[in-house]
Scaffold this active site. Structure first.
Site, PDB file in Angstrom:
ATOM      1  N   GLU A  27      33.035 -25.245  71.358  1.00  0.00           N
ATOM      2  CA  GLU A  27      34.162 -25.737  72.150  1.00  0.00           C
ATOM      3  C   GLU A  27      34.373 -27.235  71.978  1.00  0.00           C
ATOM      4  O   GLU A  27      33.427 -27.985  71.756  1.00  0.00           O
ATOM      5  CB  GLU A  27      33.882 -25.493  73.631  1.00  0.00           C
TER       6      GLU A  27
ATOM      7  N   CYS B 171      36.492 -34.687  72.732  1.00  0.00           N
ATOM      8  CA  CYS B 171      35.058 -34.522  73.019  1.00  0.00           C
ATOM      9  C   CYS B 171      34.552 -33.400  72.119  1.00  0.00           C
ATOM     10  O   CYS B 171      34.985 -32.252  72.263  1.00  0.00           O
ATOM     11  CB  CYS B 171      34.904 -34.168  74.496  1.00  0.00           C
TER      12      CYS B 171
ATOM     13  N   CYS C 243      22.359 -25.592  73.190  1.00  0.00           N
ATOM     14  CA  CYS C 243      21.538 -26.814  73.188  1.00  0.00           C
ATOM     15  C   CYS C 243      20.097 -26.452  73.489  1.00  0.00           C
ATOM     16  O   CYS C 243      19.820 -25.585  74.316  1.00  0.00           O
ATOM     17  CB  CYS C 243      22.071 -27.791  74.237  1.00  0.00           C
TER      18      CYS C 243
ATOM     19  N   CYS D  66      18.794 -28.984  80.061  1.00  0.00           N
ATOM     20  CA  CYS D  66      18.831 -29.717  81.327  1.00  0.00           C
ATOM     21  C   CYS D  66      19.214 -28.738  82.437  1.00  0.00           C
ATOM     22  O   CYS D  66      20.040 -27.843  82.223  1.00  0.00           O
ATOM     23  CB  CYS D  66      19.849 -30.850  81.250  1.00  0.00           C
TER      24      CYS D  66
ATOM     25  N   CYS E 235      23.123 -28.112  83.405  1.00  0.00           N
ATOM     26  CA  CYS E 235      24.134 -28.058  82.346  1.00  0.00           C
ATOM     27  C   CYS E 235      24.363 -26.625  81.849  1.00  0.00           C
ATOM     28  O   CYS E 235      23.409 -25.934  81.478  1.00  0.00           O
ATOM     29  CB  CYS E 235      23.695 -28.944  81.181  1.00  0.00           C
TER      30      CYS E 235
ATOM     31  N   GLY F 142      25.555 -29.584  72.954  1.00  0.00           N
ATOM     32  CA  GLY F 142      24.493 -29.963  72.017  1.00  0.00           C
ATOM     33  C   GLY F 142      23.972 -31.370  72.181  1.00  0.00           C
ATOM     34  O   GLY F 142      24.601 -32.215  72.823  1.00  0.00           O
TER      35      GLY F 142
ATOM     36  N   SER G 160      26.566 -39.625  72.957  1.00  0.00           N
ATOM     37  CA  SER G 160      25.733 -39.544  74.154  1.00  0.00           C
ATOM     38  C   SER G 160      24.472 -38.736  73.866  1.00  0.00           C
ATOM     39  O   SER G 160      24.534 -37.643  73.308  1.00  0.00           O
ATOM     40  CB  SER G 160      26.518 -38.868  75.285  1.00  0.00           C
TER      41      SER G 160
ATOM     42  N   SER H 123      22.132 -40.386  78.840  1.00  0.00           N
ATOM     43  CA  SER H 123      22.158 -39.592  80.076  1.00  0.00           C
ATOM     44  C   SER H 123      20.856 -39.867  80.814  1.00  0.00           C
ATOM     45  O   SER H 123      19.813 -39.315  80.455  1.00  0.00           O
ATOM     46  CB  SER H 123      22.243 -38.100  79.731  1.00  0.00           C
ATOM     47  N   LEU H 124      20.904 -40.717  81.820  1.00  0.00           N
ATOM     48  CA  LEU H 124      19.680 -41.108  82.525  1.00  0.00           C
ATOM     49  C   LEU H 124      19.413 -40.168  83.714  1.00  0.00           C
ATOM     50  O   LEU H 124      18.392 -39.512  83.777  1.00  0.00           O
ATOM     51  CB  LEU H 124      19.791 -42.570  82.979  1.00  0.00           C
ATOM     52  N   HIS H 125      20.350 -40.142  84.635  1.00  0.00           N
ATOM     53  CA  HIS H 125      20.399 -39.175  85.746  1.00  0.00           C
ATOM     54  C   HIS H 125      19.297 -39.277  86.795  1.00  0.00           C
ATOM     55  O   HIS H 125      19.397 -38.641  87.850  1.00  0.00           O
ATOM     56  CB  HIS H 125      20.462 -37.729  85.237  1.00  0.00           C
TER      57      HIS H 125
ATOM     58  N   ASN I 271      29.764 -31.283  88.147  1.00  0.00           N
ATOM     59  CA  ASN I 271      30.742 -30.201  88.039  1.00  0.00           C
ATOM     60  C   ASN I 271      29.996 -28.884  88.162  1.00  0.00           C
ATOM     61  O   ASN I 271      29.008 -28.677  87.464  1.00  0.00           O
ATOM     62  CB  ASN I 271      31.430 -30.233  86.658  1.00  0.00           C
TER      63      ASN I 271
ATOM     64  N   CYS J 146      32.502 -32.081  81.852  1.00  0.00           N
ATOM     65  CA  CYS J 146      31.127 -32.373  81.440  1.00  0.00           C
ATOM     66  C   CYS J 146      30.177 -31.298  81.936  1.00  0.00           C
ATOM     67  O   CYS J 146      30.163 -30.965  83.118  1.00  0.00           O
ATOM     68  CB  CYS J 146      30.661 -33.673  82.086  1.00  0.00           C
TER      69      CYS J 146
END
Ligand code: SAH
Ligand code: SF4
Length: 367
Positions: A84, A98, A105, A109, A112, A155, A187, A210-212, A291, A339
């Protein structure tokens, strides 16, 4: 199109050396959509190439338009793997694509949808670039162009480094798509050897991390990759990246209600950044609102978006601690194109297709 295959077939046919460049220009610059349409090469050659070289690596399966103007395209690769991509039309006129770098992937995570999907395979450079070409062709009749590319789809780009690098070089190539390096962003979830390699590249491509979470315990729960590359390895690598490139680093921080969105978390994040002077000097935190996604059994996962009061309080701490931040505008959540929602599915929607350019969307950073 597989350019290496094209080049070797042209060589086998003993075509003059300029043919390869001619075709590359026709495909990536003039955005021709078949060999037949490349009128400046002889007709018999066009016919031979039609037989010998697949013009496209990807076939469009479906396209969905969001009420916010973004467009999600679902493609099938030649081995039927689906991937996608999303086109995001910002109000300032920029058109960001994007792209996915892998089908699924491996990083998995917790929050995700792509991670829940599992991993199928890495994408080739041509498969990555063709996602951009698709939208470039779609925009052309309206006199619009793809202005930016973000490697933030399905990915982990740094687990497919070589192909991602070739795709970036092709997008940037004067005889190719000719997009400025500063308009391209990658990213990563924090693959330290990839960050080191990226820092050593002689280019102006942007990096986002991507720290989060500001501490290892929480980060490892959210992102298992943190067990392999914990913060004490990741942060110095980012510091070296900024020192070496002098380029602004985007730090993505996904806010998950009740998990990482307290003022205590914000303070810990500020503490972490203050410990790394190069990161402090030249980074901006991009706050992302969670999301909703489904887990691997199709149920809504256990996370939720932050409450607006927590969000404000979090931002207030960052202001007090003099940490630069922006809030990411979310696009495409009604078509599972935002995202973290990309999972190769078509979301039922009642919306009529509409012109993305006509949508009154607000600006933002990244996806
Ligand atoms: N694999 C790369 C790039 C793709 S993901 C990476 O992880 O950095 C792009 C961004 O979306 C990442 O910051 C990712 O953490 C975030 N994301 C993942 N799931 C999300 C969700 N459910 N809601 C909002 N953002 C999400
Ligand atoms: Fe992979 Fe990025 Fe999703 Fe993590 S957030 S599972 S690294 S695509």
């Amino acid at each position: 199109m597989d350019l290496q295959q094209l080049e070797s077939i042209l060589n086998d046919m003993q075509q003059p050396a300029y043919r390869f460049k001619q075709i590359k220009l026709a495909v990536y610059k003039e955005l021709k959509d078949s060999f037949g349409a490349i009128e400046n090469i002889p007709l018999p050659l066009r016919r031979d190439l039609d037989r010998l070289v697949p013009f496209s690596e990807l076939t469009l399966t479906t396209e969905q338009q969001s009420t916010d103007g973004s467009v999600k395209a679902l493609f099938a690769a030649r081995d039927h793997v689906s991937i996608e991509s999303v086109l995001i039309p910002y109000a300032d006129g920029s058109r960001t694509v994007c792209v996915s770098t892998e089908a699924g992937c491996q990083v998995n995570c917790a929050f995700c949808a792509t991670g829940h999907l599992g991993f199928t395979r890495v994408l080739t450079a041509s498969e990555i670039v063709e996602q951009v070409l698709y939208f470039a062709r779609a925009l052309k009749p309206r006199g619009e162009r793809v202005t930016n590319v973000v490697f933030m789809g399905e990915g982990e780009p740094f687990l497919n480094y070589d192909n991602v690098k070739s795709a970036i070089l092709l997008l940037n190539d004067n005889d190719g798509f000719n997009m400025g390096q500063r308009r391209i962003s990658v990213s990563t979830s924090g693959i330290v050897p990839g960050i080191e390699r990226f820092a050593a590249e002689d280019w102006q491509v942007n990096l986002a991390i991507s720290l989060h979470a500001p501490v290892n315990g929480l980060r490892s729960i959210l992102m298992p990759i943190n067990r392999t590359y914990p913060l004490e390895q990741l942060m110095p690598a980012l510091d070296r990246y900024v020192a070496r490139t002098n380029r602004k680093l985007m730090i993505e921080y996904l806010l998950l209600g009740g998990l990482n969105d307290s003022v205590h978390n914000a303070d810990a994040l500020a503490d972490l950044i203050h410990n790394y002077k190069e990161v402090l000097r030249l980074s901006v935190i991009n706050l992302i609102i969670y999301n909703p996604v489904k887990d691997s059994s199709g149920h809504p996962d256990r996370f939720k978006a932050p409450r607006i009061a927590s969000l404000r309080a979090f931002e207030e701490v960052l202001n007090k601690r003099e940490i630069a931040w922006t809030r990411r505008a979310s696009f495409g959540s009604d078509i599972s194109g935002a995202c973290g929602q990309l999972a190769g599915e078509v979301t039922p929607t009642m919306e009529e297709p509409r012109d993305p350019a006509s949508a009154g969307v607000s600006g933002g950073v990244g996806t």
